[in-house]
Design an enzyme around this catalytic site. Structure first.
Site, PDB file in Angstrom:
ATOM      1  CB  SER A  66      -0.901   0.023   1.240  1.00  0.00           C
ATOM      2  OG  SER A  66      -1.584   1.259   1.353  1.00  0.00           O
TER       3      SER A  66
ATOM      4  CE1 TYR B  62      -4.346  -2.190   4.842  1.00  0.00           C
ATOM      5  CE2 TYR B  62      -3.309  -0.085   4.332  1.00  0.00           C
ATOM      6  CZ  TYR B  62      -3.921  -1.250   3.918  1.00  0.00           C
ATOM      7  OH  TYR B  62      -4.111  -1.472   2.569  1.00  0.00           O
TER       8      TYR B  62
END
Length: 245
Positions: free
Chosen positions: A136, A151
Protein backbone atom coordinates in the site's frame (compact mmCIF):
# COMPACT_ATOMS: atom_id res chain seq x y z
CA UNK A 1 -4.62 -18.67 -7.20
CA UNK A 2 -5.92 -15.53 -5.52
CA UNK A 3 -6.63 -14.86 -1.85
CA UNK A 4 -9.19 -12.30 -0.74
CA UNK A 5 -10.76 -12.31 -4.19
CA UNK A 6 -14.49 -12.82 -3.61
CA UNK A 7 -15.74 -9.28 -3.01
CA UNK A 8 -17.54 -8.02 -6.10
CA UNK A 9 -16.01 -4.55 -5.67
CA UNK A 10 -12.53 -5.77 -4.83
CA UNK A 11 -9.27 -5.79 -6.75
CA UNK A 12 -9.06 -9.57 -6.42
CA UNK A 13 -12.38 -10.16 -8.14
CA UNK A 14 -11.33 -7.90 -11.00
CA UNK A 15 -8.00 -9.71 -11.28
CA UNK A 16 -9.65 -13.13 -11.22
CA UNK A 17 -11.90 -12.15 -14.10
CA UNK A 18 -9.03 -10.69 -16.09
CA UNK A 19 -6.84 -13.78 -15.63
CA UNK A 20 -9.70 -16.08 -16.56
CA UNK A 21 -10.22 -14.00 -19.70
CA UNK A 22 -6.57 -14.68 -20.56
CA UNK A 23 -7.15 -18.42 -20.23
CA UNK A 24 -5.92 -19.05 -16.69
CA UNK A 25 -7.59 -21.63 -14.48
CA UNK A 26 -8.54 -19.63 -11.40
CA UNK A 27 -8.87 -20.47 -7.71
CA UNK A 28 -10.70 -17.85 -5.65
CA UNK A 29 -9.96 -18.10 -1.93
CA UNK A 30 -11.70 -15.88 0.60
CA UNK A 31 -12.77 -15.82 4.24
CA UNK A 32 -16.35 -15.79 2.92
CA UNK A 33 -16.71 -19.31 1.51
CA UNK A 34 -20.13 -18.71 -0.06
CA UNK A 35 -18.96 -15.61 -1.88
CA UNK A 36 -15.80 -17.40 -3.02
CA UNK A 37 -17.82 -20.23 -4.54
CA UNK A 38 -20.24 -17.80 -6.17
CA UNK A 39 -17.41 -15.71 -7.62
CA UNK A 40 -15.63 -18.76 -9.01
CA UNK A 41 -18.82 -20.12 -10.56
CA UNK A 42 -19.68 -16.80 -12.18
CA UNK A 43 -16.18 -16.31 -13.57
CA UNK A 44 -15.96 -19.88 -14.83
CA UNK A 45 -19.29 -19.66 -16.60
CA UNK A 46 -18.47 -16.32 -18.18
CA UNK A 47 -14.94 -17.19 -19.28
CA UNK A 48 -15.15 -20.91 -19.93
CA UNK A 49 -12.14 -21.87 -17.80
CA UNK A 50 -11.77 -24.19 -14.81
CA UNK A 51 -12.41 -22.38 -11.53
CA UNK A 52 -12.64 -23.25 -7.86
CA UNK A 53 -13.96 -21.17 -4.96
CA UNK A 54 -12.99 -22.00 -1.40
CA UNK A 55 -13.27 -20.52 2.06
CA UNK A 56 -9.98 -19.97 3.87
CA UNK A 57 -8.62 -18.11 6.86
CA UNK A 58 -5.20 -17.05 5.60
CA UNK A 59 -3.97 -16.47 9.13
CA UNK A 60 -4.53 -20.15 10.03
CA UNK A 61 -2.00 -22.65 8.71
CA UNK A 62 -4.38 -25.60 8.87
CA UNK A 63 -7.06 -23.73 6.94
CA UNK A 64 -4.56 -22.68 4.29
CA UNK A 65 -3.10 -26.16 3.92
CA UNK A 66 -6.54 -27.72 3.48
CA UNK A 67 -7.68 -25.14 0.93
CA UNK A 68 -4.53 -25.30 -1.17
CA UNK A 69 -4.67 -29.07 -1.06
CA UNK A 70 -8.10 -28.84 -2.71
CA UNK A 71 -6.76 -26.42 -5.32
CA UNK A 72 -3.89 -28.76 -6.14
CA UNK A 73 -6.28 -31.69 -6.47
CA UNK A 74 -8.87 -29.88 -8.56
CA UNK A 75 -6.97 -27.52 -10.85
CA UNK A 76 -3.72 -27.46 -12.87
CA UNK A 77 -0.46 -26.81 -10.95
CA UNK A 78 -0.27 -23.42 -9.27
CA UNK A 79 2.09 -21.21 -11.25
CA UNK A 80 0.72 -17.84 -10.16
CA UNK A 81 -0.17 -16.53 -6.69
CA UNK A 82 -1.80 -13.21 -5.92
CA UNK A 83 -1.84 -12.32 -2.22
CA UNK A 84 -4.74 -9.89 -1.90
CA UNK A 85 -6.33 -10.88 1.42
CA UNK A 86 -6.11 -7.94 3.79
CA UNK A 87 -7.95 -5.87 6.36
CA UNK A 88 -7.79 -2.17 7.12
CA UNK A 89 -7.62 -0.29 10.42
CA UNK A 90 -8.50 3.37 10.93
CA UNK A 91 -7.69 3.17 14.66
CA UNK A 92 -5.27 5.90 15.83
CA UNK A 93 -2.02 4.65 17.35
CA UNK A 94 -2.83 5.71 20.90
CA UNK A 95 -6.15 3.87 20.74
CA UNK A 96 -4.81 0.70 19.12
CA UNK A 97 -4.78 -2.46 21.22
CA UNK A 98 -2.43 -5.41 21.18
CA UNK A 99 -5.35 -7.54 20.01
CA UNK A 100 -6.13 -5.13 17.20
CA UNK A 101 -2.49 -4.90 16.16
CA UNK A 102 -2.13 -8.69 16.13
CA UNK A 103 -5.31 -9.11 14.08
CA UNK A 104 -4.05 -6.75 11.38
CA UNK A 105 -0.69 -8.48 11.20
CA UNK A 106 -2.26 -11.95 11.33
CA UNK A 107 -4.14 -11.35 8.09
CA UNK A 108 -1.94 -8.90 6.21
CA UNK A 109 1.54 -10.18 7.05
CA UNK A 110 1.29 -13.68 8.57
CA UNK A 111 -1.37 -14.65 6.04
CA UNK A 112 0.88 -13.67 3.15
CA UNK A 113 3.71 -15.71 4.68
CA UNK A 114 1.59 -18.83 5.31
CA UNK A 115 -0.04 -18.91 1.88
CA UNK A 116 3.17 -18.15 0.00
CA UNK A 117 5.23 -20.72 1.88
CA UNK A 118 2.65 -23.40 1.13
CA UNK A 119 2.42 -22.55 -2.57
CA UNK A 120 6.10 -21.95 -3.27
CA UNK A 121 6.98 -25.60 -2.62
CA UNK A 122 5.37 -26.68 -5.86
CA UNK A 123 6.80 -23.70 -7.73
CA UNK A 124 10.31 -24.72 -6.68
CA UNK A 125 9.71 -28.29 -7.83
CA UNK A 126 8.48 -27.09 -11.22
CA UNK A 127 11.09 -24.32 -11.52
CA UNK A 128 8.37 -21.85 -12.41
CA UNK A 129 6.28 -19.32 -10.53
CA UNK A 130 4.95 -15.80 -10.21
CA UNK A 131 4.07 -14.26 -6.84
CA UNK A 132 2.50 -10.82 -6.49
CA UNK A 133 1.41 -9.35 -3.15
CA UNK A 134 -0.50 -6.19 -2.32
CA UNK A 135 1.24 -3.60 -0.18
CA UNK A 136 0.00 0.00 0.00
CA UNK A 137 1.02 3.59 -0.48
CA UNK A 138 0.34 3.82 3.26
CA UNK A 139 3.46 1.73 3.82
CA UNK A 140 5.53 4.23 1.86
CA UNK A 141 4.22 7.51 3.20
CA UNK A 142 3.06 6.52 6.69
CA UNK A 143 -0.68 6.36 6.19
CA UNK A 144 -2.50 9.49 5.21
CA UNK A 145 -5.32 7.82 3.28
CA UNK A 146 -7.66 5.83 5.52
CA UNK A 147 -5.79 3.38 7.72
CA UNK A 148 -3.24 4.25 10.32
CA UNK A 149 -0.14 2.79 12.01
CA UNK A 150 -1.03 -0.91 12.34
CA UNK A 151 -2.12 -1.21 8.71
CA UNK A 152 0.80 0.84 7.39
CA UNK A 153 3.30 -1.26 9.34
CA UNK A 154 1.76 -4.53 8.17
CA UNK A 155 1.87 -3.38 4.55
CA UNK A 156 5.47 -2.24 4.94
CA UNK A 157 6.23 -5.81 6.00
CA UNK A 158 4.97 -6.98 2.60
CA UNK A 159 7.64 -4.92 0.86
CA UNK A 160 10.45 -6.41 2.94
CA UNK A 161 8.95 -9.89 2.55
CA UNK A 162 8.84 -9.48 -1.22
CA UNK A 163 12.44 -8.39 -1.57
CA UNK A 164 13.86 -11.04 0.72
CA UNK A 165 11.83 -13.90 -0.74
CA UNK A 166 12.81 -12.87 -4.27
CA UNK A 167 16.45 -13.38 -3.29
CA UNK A 168 15.78 -16.88 -1.98
CA UNK A 169 13.68 -18.26 -4.83
CA UNK A 170 15.04 -16.49 -7.89
CA UNK A 171 17.38 -19.37 -8.69
CA UNK A 172 14.30 -21.57 -9.08
CA UNK A 173 12.78 -19.41 -11.81
CA UNK A 174 10.29 -17.73 -9.47
CA UNK A 175 9.62 -14.00 -9.47
CA UNK A 176 8.28 -12.17 -6.42
CA UNK A 177 6.87 -8.65 -6.67
CA UNK A 178 4.52 -6.27 -4.89
CA UNK A 179 2.15 -3.52 -5.86
CA UNK A 180 1.51 -0.48 -3.69
CA UNK A 181 -1.87 1.07 -4.56
CA UNK A 182 -2.95 4.50 -3.49
CA UNK A 183 -6.62 5.19 -2.72
CA UNK A 184 -8.74 2.80 -4.77
CA UNK A 185 -12.53 2.79 -4.99
CA UNK A 186 -13.07 -0.46 -3.07
CA UNK A 187 -14.81 -1.33 0.17
CA UNK A 188 -11.54 -1.69 2.13
CA UNK A 189 -11.52 2.11 2.32
CA UNK A 190 -14.37 1.89 4.84
CA UNK A 191 -17.36 1.32 2.59
CA UNK A 192 -18.65 2.94 -0.57
CA UNK A 193 -16.81 6.14 -1.38
CA UNK A 194 -19.03 9.19 -1.72
CA UNK A 195 -18.07 11.93 -4.15
CA UNK A 196 -16.87 14.04 -1.22
CA UNK A 197 -14.62 11.25 0.08
CA UNK A 198 -13.22 10.63 -3.39
CA UNK A 199 -12.45 14.32 -3.75
CA UNK A 200 -10.69 14.45 -0.38
CA UNK A 201 -8.63 11.32 -1.06
CA UNK A 202 -7.61 12.45 -4.55
CA UNK A 203 -6.70 16.02 -3.58
CA UNK A 204 -2.97 15.27 -3.31
CA UNK A 205 -2.68 13.02 -6.36
CA UNK A 206 -1.21 14.33 -9.59
CA UNK A 207 -4.12 12.96 -11.59
CA UNK A 208 -6.86 14.35 -9.36
CA UNK A 209 -8.83 11.14 -8.84
CA UNK A 210 -8.87 7.85 -6.97
CA UNK A 211 -7.84 4.69 -8.78
CA UNK A 212 -9.99 1.82 -9.95
CA UNK A 213 -9.77 -1.85 -9.12
CA UNK A 214 -9.36 -2.68 -12.82
CA UNK A 215 -6.26 -0.51 -13.06
CA UNK A 216 -4.58 -2.37 -10.21
CA UNK A 217 -5.75 -5.72 -11.60
CA UNK A 218 -4.16 -4.91 -14.96
CA UNK A 219 -0.80 -4.23 -13.31
CA UNK A 220 -0.97 -7.41 -11.25
CA UNK A 221 -1.96 -9.47 -14.29
CA UNK A 222 1.12 -8.18 -16.10
CA UNK A 223 3.38 -9.13 -13.20
CA UNK A 224 1.87 -12.63 -13.25
CA UNK A 225 2.43 -13.00 -16.98
CA UNK A 226 5.30 -14.48 -18.97
CA UNK A 227 6.18 -10.98 -20.15
CA UNK A 228 7.29 -10.06 -16.61
CA UNK A 229 9.91 -12.78 -16.37
CA UNK A 230 12.81 -10.34 -15.85
CA UNK A 231 11.09 -8.39 -13.07
CA UNK A 232 11.53 -9.47 -9.47
CA UNK A 233 11.96 -7.96 -5.99
CA UNK A 234 10.15 -4.85 -7.25
CA UNK A 235 7.40 -2.76 -5.69
CA UNK A 236 5.24 -1.06 -8.28
CA UNK A 237 3.60 2.23 -7.31
CA UNK A 238 0.08 2.66 -8.62
CA UNK A 239 -1.17 5.75 -6.85
CA UNK A 240 -1.85 8.53 -9.34
CA UNK A 241 1.26 10.36 -8.15
CA UNK A 242 0.22 10.51 -4.50
CA UNK A 243 3.66 9.17 -3.61
CA UNK A 244 6.57 9.93 -5.93
CA UNK A 245 9.29 7.35 -5.31
Amino acid sequence: MLTGAASRRGIGRALAGRLAGEGWAVAVLDIDADEARAAAAEIGEARGVPTLGLGVDVSDQGSVDAAIGEVEAGLPPIVGLANLAGIASPVPFQNETVEGWDRIFAVNARGTFIVTQRVVRGMIERKRGRIVSVSSVSAQRGGGTYSKVAYSASKAAIIGFTRALAREVGEHGITVNAVAPGPIDTDIMGGLLTDDRKAAMSADTLLGRVGTRDEVAALMAFLLSDDAGWITAATYDINGGLQVS
